[in-house]
Design a protein around this motif. Structure first.
Motif, PDB file in Angstrom:
ATOM      1  N   SER A  39     -48.137  18.060  52.202  1.00 35.17           N
ATOM      2  CA  SER A  39     -49.351  18.829  52.667  1.00 35.17           C
ATOM      3  C   SER A  39     -48.951  19.793  54.102  1.00 35.17           C
ATOM      4  O   SER A  39     -49.696  20.573  54.757  1.00 35.17           O
ATOM      5  CB  SER A  39     -50.263  18.094  53.336  1.00 35.17           C
ATOM      6  OG  SER A  39     -50.080  16.975  54.116  1.00 35.17           O
ATOM      7  N   SER A  40     -47.707  19.432  54.718  1.00 31.11           N
ATOM      8  CA  SER A  40     -47.251  20.354  55.865  1.00 31.11           C
ATOM      9  C   SER A  40     -46.372  21.595  55.506  1.00 31.11           C
ATOM     10  O   SER A  40     -46.005  22.179  56.358  1.00 31.11           O
ATOM     11  CB  SER A  40     -46.315  19.274  56.704  1.00 31.11           C
ATOM     12  OG  SER A  40     -45.204  18.960  56.034  1.00 31.11           O
ATOM     13  N   PHE A  41     -46.271  21.714  54.406  1.00 29.32           N
ATOM     14  CA  PHE A  41     -45.737  23.107  53.859  1.00 29.32           C
ATOM     15  C   PHE A  41     -46.767  23.832  53.465  1.00 29.32           C
ATOM     16  O   PHE A  41     -47.567  23.498  52.749  1.00 29.32           O
ATOM     17  CB  PHE A  41     -44.731  22.694  52.747  1.00 29.32           C
ATOM     18  CG  PHE A  41     -43.455  22.203  53.133  1.00 29.32           C
ATOM     19  CD1 PHE A  41     -42.295  23.000  53.693  1.00 29.32           C
ATOM     20  CD2 PHE A  41     -43.339  20.733  53.596  1.00 29.32           C
ATOM     21  CE1 PHE A  41     -41.194  22.468  54.109  1.00 29.32           C
ATOM     22  CE2 PHE A  41     -42.197  20.020  54.130  1.00 29.32           C
ATOM     23  CZ  PHE A  41     -41.111  21.103  54.437  1.00 29.32           C
ATOM     24  N   ASP A  42     -46.731  25.344  53.538  1.00 30.43           N
ATOM     25  CA  ASP A  42     -47.416  26.288  52.992  1.00 30.43           C
ATOM     26  C   ASP A  42     -46.965  26.687  51.645  1.00 30.43           C
ATOM     27  O   ASP A  42     -47.919  27.185  50.815  1.00 30.43           O
ATOM     28  CB  ASP A  42     -47.414  27.760  53.684  1.00 30.43           C
ATOM     29  CG  ASP A  42     -48.048  27.634  54.923  1.00 30.43           C
ATOM     30  OD1 ASP A  42     -48.936  26.591  55.298  1.00 30.43           O
ATOM     31  OD2 ASP A  42     -47.446  28.310  56.072  1.00 30.43           O
ATOM     32  N   ALA A  43     -45.748  26.265  50.965  1.00 22.94           N
ATOM     33  CA  ALA A  43     -45.363  26.385  49.723  1.00 22.94           C
ATOM     34  C   ALA A  43     -46.520  25.910  48.608  1.00 22.94           C
ATOM     35  O   ALA A  43     -46.843  24.768  48.882  1.00 22.94           O
ATOM     36  CB  ALA A  43     -43.996  25.874  49.362  1.00 22.94           C
ATOM     37  N   LYS A  44     -46.793  26.458  47.563  1.00 25.17           N
ATOM     38  CA  LYS A  44     -47.715  26.346  46.685  1.00 25.17           C
ATOM     39  C   LYS A  44     -47.483  25.354  45.514  1.00 25.17           C
ATOM     40  O   LYS A  44     -48.137  24.437  45.025  1.00 25.17           O
ATOM     41  CB  LYS A  44     -48.611  27.335  46.296  1.00 25.17           C
ATOM     42  CG  LYS A  44     -49.771  27.312  45.275  1.00 25.17           C
ATOM     43  CD  LYS A  44     -50.332  28.681  44.831  1.00 25.17           C
ATOM     44  CE  LYS A  44     -51.461  28.354  43.941  1.00 25.17           C
ATOM     45  NZ  LYS A  44     -52.138  29.759  43.694  1.00 25.17           N
ATOM     46  N   TYR A  45     -46.053  25.532  45.257  1.00 24.08           N
ATOM     47  CA  TYR A  45     -45.466  24.940  44.066  1.00 24.08           C
ATOM     48  C   TYR A  45     -44.483  23.811  44.446  1.00 24.08           C
ATOM     49  O   TYR A  45     -43.674  24.041  45.092  1.00 24.08           O
ATOM     50  CB  TYR A  45     -44.975  25.698  43.258  1.00 24.08           C
ATOM     51  CG  TYR A  45     -45.947  27.166  42.622  1.00 24.08           C
ATOM     52  CD1 TYR A  45     -46.895  26.758  41.720  1.00 24.08           C
ATOM     53  CD2 TYR A  45     -46.050  28.347  43.404  1.00 24.08           C
ATOM     54  CE1 TYR A  45     -47.530  27.864  41.279  1.00 24.08           C
ATOM     55  CE2 TYR A  45     -46.922  29.331  43.230  1.00 24.08           C
ATOM     56  CZ  TYR A  45     -47.924  29.078  42.128  1.00 24.08           C
ATOM     57  OH  TYR A  45     -48.951  30.101  41.935  1.00 24.08           O
ATOM     58  N   LYS A 136     -50.036  12.573  43.438  1.00 24.50           N
ATOM     59  CA  LYS A 136     -49.590  12.953  44.705  1.00 24.50           C
ATOM     60  C   LYS A 136     -49.825  14.454  45.190  1.00 24.50           C
ATOM     61  O   LYS A 136     -50.073  14.890  46.102  1.00 24.50           O
ATOM     62  CB  LYS A 136     -48.350  12.128  45.364  1.00 24.50           C
ATOM     63  CG  LYS A 136     -48.514  10.731  45.565  1.00 24.50           C
ATOM     64  CD  LYS A 136     -49.151  10.480  47.132  1.00 24.50           C
ATOM     65  CE  LYS A 136     -48.674   9.141  47.423  1.00 24.50           C
ATOM     66  NZ  LYS A 136     -49.288   8.922  48.878  1.00 24.50           N
ATOM     67  N   VAL A 137     -48.881  14.941  44.258  1.00 28.63           N
ATOM     68  CA  VAL A 137     -48.961  16.482  44.411  1.00 28.63           C
ATOM     69  C   VAL A 137     -50.087  17.296  44.384  1.00 28.63           C
ATOM     70  O   VAL A 137     -50.429  18.101  45.208  1.00 28.63           O
ATOM     71  CB  VAL A 137     -47.700  16.969  43.275  1.00 28.63           C
ATOM     72  CG1 VAL A 137     -47.752  18.443  43.382  1.00 28.63           C
ATOM     73  CG2 VAL A 137     -46.486  16.352  43.651  1.00 28.63           C
ATOM     74  N   GLY A 141     -52.937  19.279  47.414  1.00 26.44           N
ATOM     75  CA  GLY A 141     -53.295  20.876  47.312  1.00 26.44           C
ATOM     76  C   GLY A 141     -52.198  21.431  46.606  1.00 26.44           C
ATOM     77  O   GLY A 141     -52.385  22.752  46.884  1.00 26.44           O
ATOM     78  N   LYS A 142     -51.154  20.884  46.144  1.00 24.58           N
ATOM     79  CA  LYS A 142     -50.369  21.687  45.561  1.00 24.58           C
ATOM     80  C   LYS A 142     -50.194  21.975  43.972  1.00 24.58           C
ATOM     81  O   LYS A 142     -51.045  21.074  43.332  1.00 24.58           O
ATOM     82  CB  LYS A 142     -48.714  21.069  45.731  1.00 24.58           C
ATOM     83  CG  LYS A 142     -48.515  21.019  47.267  1.00 24.58           C
ATOM     84  CD  LYS A 142     -48.648  22.102  48.059  1.00 24.58           C
ATOM     85  CE  LYS A 142     -48.425  22.007  49.607  1.00 24.58           C
ATOM     86  NZ  LYS A 142     -48.464  23.007  50.587  1.00 24.58           N
ATOM     87  N   ILE A 143     -49.377  22.646  43.281  1.00 22.62           N
ATOM     88  CA  ILE A 143     -49.486  22.804  41.821  1.00 22.62           C
ATOM     89  C   ILE A 143     -48.062  22.372  41.354  1.00 22.62           C
ATOM     90  O   ILE A 143     -47.008  22.773  41.555  1.00 22.62           O
ATOM     91  CB  ILE A 143     -49.613  24.083  41.263  1.00 22.62           C
ATOM     92  CG1 ILE A 143     -51.172  24.678  41.887  1.00 22.62           C
ATOM     93  CG2 ILE A 143     -49.580  24.295  40.246  1.00 22.62           C
ATOM     94  CD1 ILE A 143     -51.447  26.102  41.603  1.00 22.62           C
TER      95      ILE A 143
END
Length: 331
Positions: A39-45, A136-137, A141-143
């Motif tokens: 969650s500390s990264f802006d990367a979406k995937y 977890k992913v 909030g990631k894909i």
């Protein structure tokens, strides 16, 4: 988390073929130390691999899907990092640790009357690891983008997504097969059967189903279900390409009003090295179009690409195709 090898740059550095004046994709993707840092990264995937083919063998298919992840990395990490490929949108997580279960599977005697049941027990172990990672992913909030092994891993994807979102998951599956076979033991042909049985699966649509390889009892069950549906490949090939795309959008409309996952079985691709390779199927460029269209949907929660089975002669082809699919999705 137990069961996953998390990569750092040093793990993949030797794969990357650097050139002066150029930046490769693998030099710009993100890495994390553990899943709590997602969650500390802006990367979406978030990309990870499952290098196994136990489920395929348990379903009497062609082995080799365990090699797809390595082929994918070799190609993906060496494409150009530029304004179109967008590597900064991707976290390269790592791979599910499959070496031990693969070794155990190889040591089971095929003549053992419980051979397939024992393979199924190993697959169930992988199911738990895959579902925990996916949960977890998605909870961060990631894909997730998951690169096969076999289609048995759909169960772990669906379970993990369902548990993270606290509701059944809708699925659109581009596939020549339903993978709704009887739930007698786990293999690559019944991941959706188990997901439905365990109440993780919501609406389920198969796009490009082959009539020659679907048992009558499965057609009967799907025809009687309000939540399940399919488009036969034999009907789609009678249409011009724009109507095929329209049909794909219609199937996606059925599942995309709520959270859903996109499954792609490489058995659906014409002439593609896979566990059940077919001379009749979708062209790679059409598959790329499907992925691009689906990637625009706000409720899409994961992409799973499975059943690619490279040989020594087809490693480059498989790796490049998987790389195109991934960059089409994150673009």
């Amino acid at each position: 988390m137990e069961g996953i090898k998390i990569y750092n740059f040093k793990d993949v550095e030797k794969i990357i073929k650097s050139r002066d004046g150029e930046t490769k994709f693998g030099e710009r993707v993100h890495f994390i130390e553990n899943l709590e840092h997602l969650s500390s990264f802006d990367a979406k995937y978030v990309l990870f691999g499952i290098p196994e083919d136990i489920g395929v063998r348990g379903n009497l298919g062609k082995s080799g899907a365990s090699g797809a992840w390595k082929c994918c990395l070799n190609s993906l990490l060496n494409i150009q990092a530029n304004q179109y490929t967008k590597p900064e949108k991707l976290i390269l997580l790592g791979e599910v640790e499959c070496e031990e279960v693969m070794k155990k599977a190889s040591n089971i005697d095929p003549a053992d009357p419980n051979y397939h049941v024992k393979l199924g027990d190993l697959i169930s172990q992988l199911d738990e690891v895959v579902s925990r990672i996916v949960a977890k992913v998605i909870s961060a909030g990631k894909i997730p983008i998951i690169i096969g092994g076999g289609h048995n891993n759909a169960y772990g994807n669906i379970k993990g997504a369902s548990e993270a979102l606290k509701k059944p998951m809708n699925i659109l599956n581009i596939d020549a097969h339903t993978d709704l076979r009887k739930s007698d033991y786990r293999h690559s042909g019944n991941g959706f059967s188990y997901a439905r049985q365990d109440k993780f699966l919501g609406k389920y649509r198969i796009f490009g189903l082959h009539q020659n390889y679907t048992p009558e009892y499965i057609f009967n069950e799907m025809n009687q279900s309000a939540n399940d549906g399919y488009r036969l490949f034999e009907h789609l090939i009678l249409m011009p390409s724009e109507k095929i795309v329209k049909s794909f959008r219609e199937e996606m409309e059925f599942v995309s009003h709520d959270d859903f996952g996109l499954e792609l079985d490489c058995d659906a691709i014409k002439g593609f090295p896979s566990s059940a390779q077919t001379p009749s199927g979708f062209a790679i460029n059409m598959i790329r179009n499907f992925i691009r269209i689906a990637s625009e949907e706000e409720h899409l929660k994961y992409l799973h690409i499975c059943e690619a089975a490279p040989t020594k002669d087809t490693e480059n082809k498989v790796g490049k195709a998987l790389s195109y699919f991934i960059t089409d999705f994150i673009r």
